[in-house]
Design a protein around this motif. Sequence first.
Motif, PDB file in Angstrom:
ATOM      1  N   ARG A  88       0.959  -1.007   0.049  1.00 50.64           N
ATOM      2  CA  ARG A  88      -0.023  -0.053   0.173  1.00 50.64           C
ATOM      3  C   ARG A  88       1.010   1.265   0.072  1.00 50.64           C
ATOM      4  NH1 ARG A  88      -3.974  -1.426  -2.790  1.00 50.64           N
ATOM      5  NH2 ARG A  88      -4.225   0.987  -2.610  1.00 50.64           N
ATOM      6  N   ILE A 129      -8.879  -1.536   4.357  1.00 46.50           N
ATOM      7  CA  ILE A 129      -9.679  -1.018   3.382  1.00 46.50           C
ATOM      8  C   ILE A 129      -9.402  -1.660   1.920  1.00 46.50           C
ATOM      9  CG2 ILE A 129      -9.961   0.894   1.684  1.00 46.50           C
ATOM     10  CD1 ILE A 129      -9.393   2.746   4.349  1.00 46.50           C
ATOM     11  N   TYR A 130      -8.226  -2.302   1.653  1.00 42.85           N
ATOM     12  CA  TYR A 130      -7.819  -2.539   0.296  1.00 42.85           C
ATOM     13  C   TYR A 130      -7.953  -4.167   0.647  1.00 42.85           C
ATOM     14  CZ  TYR A 130      -6.874   2.110  -0.395  1.00 42.85           C
ATOM     15  OH  TYR A 130      -7.312   3.514  -0.484  1.00 42.85           O
ATOM     16  N   ASN A 375     -15.087   4.195  -6.714  1.00 41.10           N
ATOM     17  CA  ASN A 375     -15.986   3.133  -5.844  1.00 41.10           C
ATOM     18  C   ASN A 375     -16.187   3.815  -4.505  1.00 41.10           C
ATOM     19  OD1 ASN A 375     -16.737   1.065  -3.988  1.00 41.10           O
ATOM     20  ND2 ASN A 375     -14.880  -0.162  -4.504  1.00 41.10           N
ATOM     21  N   ASN A 378     -15.418   2.477  -0.842  1.00 39.93           N
ATOM     22  CA  ASN A 378     -14.013   2.210  -0.527  1.00 39.93           C
ATOM     23  C   ASN A 378     -13.831   3.379   0.554  1.00 39.93           C
ATOM     24  OD1 ASN A 378     -12.883   0.276  -1.647  1.00 39.93           O
ATOM     25  ND2 ASN A 378     -11.565   1.386  -3.326  1.00 39.93           N
ATOM     26  N   GLY A 379     -12.888   3.649   1.139  1.00 41.32           N
ATOM     27  CA  GLY A 379     -12.395   4.405   2.164  1.00 41.32           C
ATOM     28  C   GLY A 379     -12.623   6.060   1.854  1.00 41.32           C
ATOM     29  N   ASP A 382     -10.145   7.802  -0.261  1.00 46.25           N
ATOM     30  CA  ASP A 382     -10.172   7.375  -1.719  1.00 46.25           C
ATOM     31  C   ASP A 382     -11.171   8.264  -2.672  1.00 46.25           C
ATOM     32  OD1 ASP A 382      -8.488   4.964  -2.086  1.00 46.25           O
ATOM     33  OD2 ASP A 382      -9.710   4.389  -0.109  1.00 46.25           O
ATOM     34  N   TYR A 383     -12.217   8.490  -1.879  1.00 48.35           N
ATOM     35  CA  TYR A 383     -13.378   9.398  -2.661  1.00 48.35           C
ATOM     36  C   TYR A 383     -12.670  10.721  -2.608  1.00 48.35           C
ATOM     37  CZ  TYR A 383     -18.186  11.186  -2.941  1.00 48.35           C
ATOM     38  OH  TYR A 383     -19.347  11.806  -3.382  1.00 48.35           O
ATOM     39  N   ARG A 473     -17.529  -1.825  -6.999  1.00 41.60           N
ATOM     40  CA  ARG A 473     -18.102  -1.608  -5.685  1.00 41.60           C
ATOM     41  C   ARG A 473     -18.680  -2.856  -4.978  1.00 41.60           C
ATOM     42  NH1 ARG A 473     -22.473   3.323  -4.324  1.00 41.60           N
ATOM     43  NH2 ARG A 473     -23.458   2.224  -2.635  1.00 41.60           N
ATOM     44  N   THR A 476     -14.954  -6.051  -2.396  1.00 39.14           N
ATOM     45  CA  THR A 476     -14.140  -6.369  -1.131  1.00 39.14           C
ATOM     46  C   THR A 476     -15.066  -6.476   0.033  1.00 39.14           C
ATOM     47  OG1 THR A 476     -13.586  -4.065  -0.449  1.00 39.14           O
ATOM     48  CG2 THR A 476     -12.123  -5.066  -2.193  1.00 39.14           C
ATOM     49  N   ASN A 479     -16.052  -3.078   1.466  1.00 41.75           N
ATOM     50  CA  ASN A 479     -17.162  -2.431   0.754  1.00 41.75           C
ATOM     51  C   ASN A 479     -18.381  -3.341   1.232  1.00 41.75           C
ATOM     52  OD1 ASN A 479     -16.068  -2.130  -2.562  1.00 41.75           O
ATOM     53  ND2 ASN A 479     -15.361  -1.269  -0.542  1.00 41.75           N
TER      54      ASN A 479
END
Length: 590
Positions: A88, A129-130, A375, A378-379, A382-383, A473, A476, A479
Amino acid sequence: MSNTDTPSSERPALDCDVLVIGSGAGGLSAAVTAAHHGLKVIVVEKATVCGGATSWSGGWAWTPGNPLAKADGVNEDTEEFRTYLRHRLGDNYQADKVDAFLEAVPHMVGFFQNQTSLQFVPGTKIRDIYGNTPGAGTGHRSVGPKPLNARSLKPELRAKMRHQLYETSFLGMGIMAGPDLTKFLSASQGSIAGLFHAARRFTPYLWDLLVHRRNMQLVNGTALTGRLMKSADDLGVDIRVSTPARSLLTDNSGKVTGAVVSSPEGEMRIKAARGVVLAAGGFPNDVQRRKELFPKTPTGAAHWTLVPKEANGDGISLGQSVGGHFKTNVQSPAAWCPVSLVPYRSGRVGTFPHIMDRAKPGSIGVRADGGRFVNEANGYYDYVSALIGSTPEGEEVQSWQIADSVFVRKYPLGMAKPLPVPLFPYLRSGYLMKGRTLEDLAAKCGIDPVALRETVERFNENARKGVDPDFDRGGTEFNRYGGDQKVKPNPSLAPIERAPFYAVRVVPGSFGTFAGLEADGRARVLNSDGDPIEGLYVAGNDQASVMGGHYPAGGINLGPALAFGYIAGRDLAGATSYEDDGSMQTDSPA
């Protein structure tokens, strides 16, 4: 902002072993740890209350390998955490800092859990998150503070505590992420158990307002601050509010020996025999630094942070005044969070963090061109990163979170609450926009109506199948955990189809800053040559992010703040062995 430590008849002086500047998680962690080892500690806080951004946070800390996880039978190898972080953080991975953090975490959590009033609950279901990244965790890598009844605190200590951020509360009452929040949301969907839970929580809150004029059932960040403050007070730490540090004191060798502070009694010197810890909260309210470092913020003003106004870079400036290196070559200068601006009839404008609503099924984020850009589940980091990156130069960085009438009665849409809370106050203020059709909504928001219709129709067609080929979306566990487990086939996806339609305007914000004073694995401030400045330590958001400006998991502000505060306190005390073995006792303090 530094002074040579020479006698002055004009300034009264206080003596201590350790001076901590700032009273968030990092500062209080350092104070409690140093005091536990027998040092005399003074904490000075610029604001009239303690807690800083910690008190307004969710209170969860990323603490991989913590003893609560081990007590639940989860024994992950440390190399798993390193693997995840290497993937990451990429080129921003600093092995010495990461290793210092990972080594300290289990002992830090064990120390607070077993020997102080800071008690934790495990984040058993909180995912990294990932989830598709090697080494990603599916739970047990976080801890949060146990709720705290403020009646257990001395009245004078309660008076120094920052209240819950109103925008993240339910009419001023804090709701804890996890089962507490889930039950509140189920109440909006008619669950008898949920309604009973909401009544059981809200009735004592009303009584507390009547009797004490404040919420006494502390959760999230207020519980973390309250428990740290009680721990500090139990150990004799001198906590002083309305006492900003003006300059650092140094001796002839350059060692930091204390600070000059302002106080209600006037200016004074505080001499710290062992050293000073800077933990003043970073620079999220420093408009000039924002202008220089934040992308697409040419004036520095177009940013709305979720941090109290006092966090304006003072700690970093103090560190720089004695040669500390301000590290800005990080992936991101700030811990981004999408926010919406809440107008009140009083004229005040609140800042609401879009943490939970984006992941719920039946809502998407679009820009003015009508297209999605991320997505949404996601966190929060990220948004905003995607929003900034997808906004053409010269255009205002903003988006709209879109939902239908089913969504707004089941889930929050920003500050707008689900049933039984009415929507009209948010519609009347202009916070929440409403349209009879998607085209009507688009016209009111300034969104391309044709593109919005096409975007929603494409999203709906795929949502019914439980897939999102555009942004994956719901792909994971992170999500899906943030969605609604009752929704099939994908908890993160549902169509947006029942009129009327609603929208909330979303803009860039942050939980704090990632650029900061460079430090080594012992939390010592480094100069531009990479050498430690004797007597000067840093924790919390004044320290350059151990994550290199990335956001790999929820709680990566508070986890390192607690850990490096703990490391600093131990180093100042000259501790050579850990306070515990990293396990969890069953009979820990209440």
